[in-house]
Design a protein around this motif. Structure first.
Motif, mmCIF file in Angstrom:
data_model
loop_
_atom_site.group_PDB
_atom_site.id
_atom_site.type_symbol
_atom_site.label_atom_id
_atom_site.label_comp_id
_atom_site.label_asym_id
_atom_site.label_seq_id
_atom_site.Cartn_x
_atom_site.Cartn_y
_atom_site.Cartn_z
ATOM 1 N N ASP A 19 0.814 -1.222 0.000
ATOM 2 C CA ASP A 19 0.000 0.000 0.000
ATOM 3 C C ASP A 19 0.847 1.271 0.000
ATOM 4 N N ARG A 20 1.871 1.311 0.842
ATOM 5 C CA ARG A 20 2.703 2.520 0.909
ATOM 6 C C ARG A 20 3.446 2.767 -0.397
ATOM 7 N N MET A 21 3.995 1.720 -0.967
ATOM 8 C CA MET A 21 4.718 1.876 -2.221
ATOM 9 C C MET A 21 3.781 2.332 -3.336
ATOM 10 N N ILE A 22 2.604 1.728 -3.394
ATOM 11 C CA ILE A 22 1.640 2.098 -4.430
ATOM 12 C C ILE A 22 1.235 3.559 -4.280
ATOM 13 N N ASP A 23 0.977 3.999 -3.049
ATOM 14 C CA ASP A 23 0.627 5.409 -2.821
ATOM 15 C C ASP A 23 1.750 6.321 -3.307
ATOM 16 N N LYS A 180 8.856 -0.248 3.298
ATOM 17 C CA LYS A 180 8.516 1.030 3.931
ATOM 18 C C LYS A 180 9.562 2.101 3.640
ATOM 19 N N SER A 181 10.632 1.719 2.988
ATOM 20 C CA SER A 181 11.761 2.614 2.765
ATOM 21 C C SER A 181 11.519 3.536 1.572
ATOM 22 N N LYS A 182 11.633 4.841 1.810
ATOM 23 C CA LYS A 182 11.453 5.805 0.722
ATOM 24 C C LYS A 182 12.530 5.621 -0.330
#
Length: 199
Positions: A19-23, A180-182
Motif C-alpha cells: 500500500d505505501r509503495m503504491i501510494d 517502507k523505505s522511501k
C-alpha cells in the motif's frame, strides 16, 4: 494507455503489503494501472509452483493479452514470480521485474519450518536448482534485485544477489522495512520510468 504494474507479496502477507509503495508511485501520477494479488494460502502451505499457477490465472483474468506489464515482488513473491517468468512463459509478457529481498539462492531460515514452499526455499533445494538451471531465459527481460545486507530473514542476505540482474544494496535495517523505505520506493519509481541507471 496506462502502464500495467503487478505487485506480488511475500510470506504471511497479502496485497496490502504494498500500500505505501503504491501510494508513493501514484502520487501526482496517473499512468499506472495497478494490480496486486493476494496468494491463498499465504504461509507456505502450498508449493511455489501452485502459487505461480494462481499468479498466472490472475494475470489471464485481469491483464489480458496482448498487454505487457511489469512485476514488483517481495521476498517469497520474488520466487513465485520467477517460476511464472521462467516456466509459465511469463517472460513473453513482462518487460521489467523488480525483486525486493528475494531468497534467490535460498535462506537458512527456511529450516525452521517443514511446510512445502518453505522447504523449497532452503539453500540447495531441488526446486532452487531447477530455478538456477532455467535462469538464462530472464535475459529476455530487464530486472533488478534490491536487498539489504542487514536482512535476517533472507540469510545470508547475499542470497538476494543474482547474476544477470542489476543488484543494488540498501542500508535498510530489517527485512519488512524494505516495503517502507522511501529510498526503495524512489529506486522502483526511477526504474519503472525507464531510466538506464536505477541507482
Amino acid at each position: 494507455m496506462k502502464h500495467s504494474l503487478l505487485f506480488i507479496h511475500g510470506i504471511h502477507d497479502d496485497r496490502s503489503a504494498f500500500d505505501r509503495m503504491i501510494d508513493f508511485l501514484q502520487e501526482g501520477q496517473t499512468q499506472y494501472e495497478i494490480h496486486a494479488i493476494s496468494l491463498i494460502p499465504n504461509g507456505g502451505e502450498i508449493p511455489i509452483e501452485v502459487m505461480a499457477e494462481q499468479l498466472a490465472d490472475y494475470i489471464e483474468r485481469h491483464i489480458p493479452q496482448p498487454v505487457t506489464f511489469d512485476i514488483v515482488a517481495f521476498s517469497m513473491g520474488t520466487i513465485v514470480s520467477r517460476y511464472y517468468l521462467q516456466y509459465l512463459e511469463g517472460y513473453k509478457r513482462v518487460k521489467r521485474f523488480i525483486s525486493i529481498s528475494g531468497p534467490h539462492r535460498g535462506t537458512w531460515t527456511a529450516y525452521f519450518s517443514n511446510l512445502p514452499a518453505i522447504r523449497q526455499m532452503r539453500p540447495g533445494s531441488s526446486f532452487l536448482q531447477k530455478m538456477e538451471q532455467g535462469i538464462d531465459i530472464l535475459s529476455e527481460i530487464s530486472w533488478i534485485s534490491l536487498r539489504t545486507p542487514f536482512d535476517l530473514m533472507i540469510f545470508p542476505s547475499s542470497s538476494s544477489k543474482i547474476p544477470g540482474a542489476v543488484n543494488i544494496d540498501l542500508p535498510v535495517l530489517i527485512h519488512p522495512w524494505m516495503l517502507k523505505s522511501k529510498r526503495v520506493f524512489e529506486i522502483v519509481k526511477k526504474y519503472l520510468a525507464d531510466e538506464h541507471d536505477p541507482t
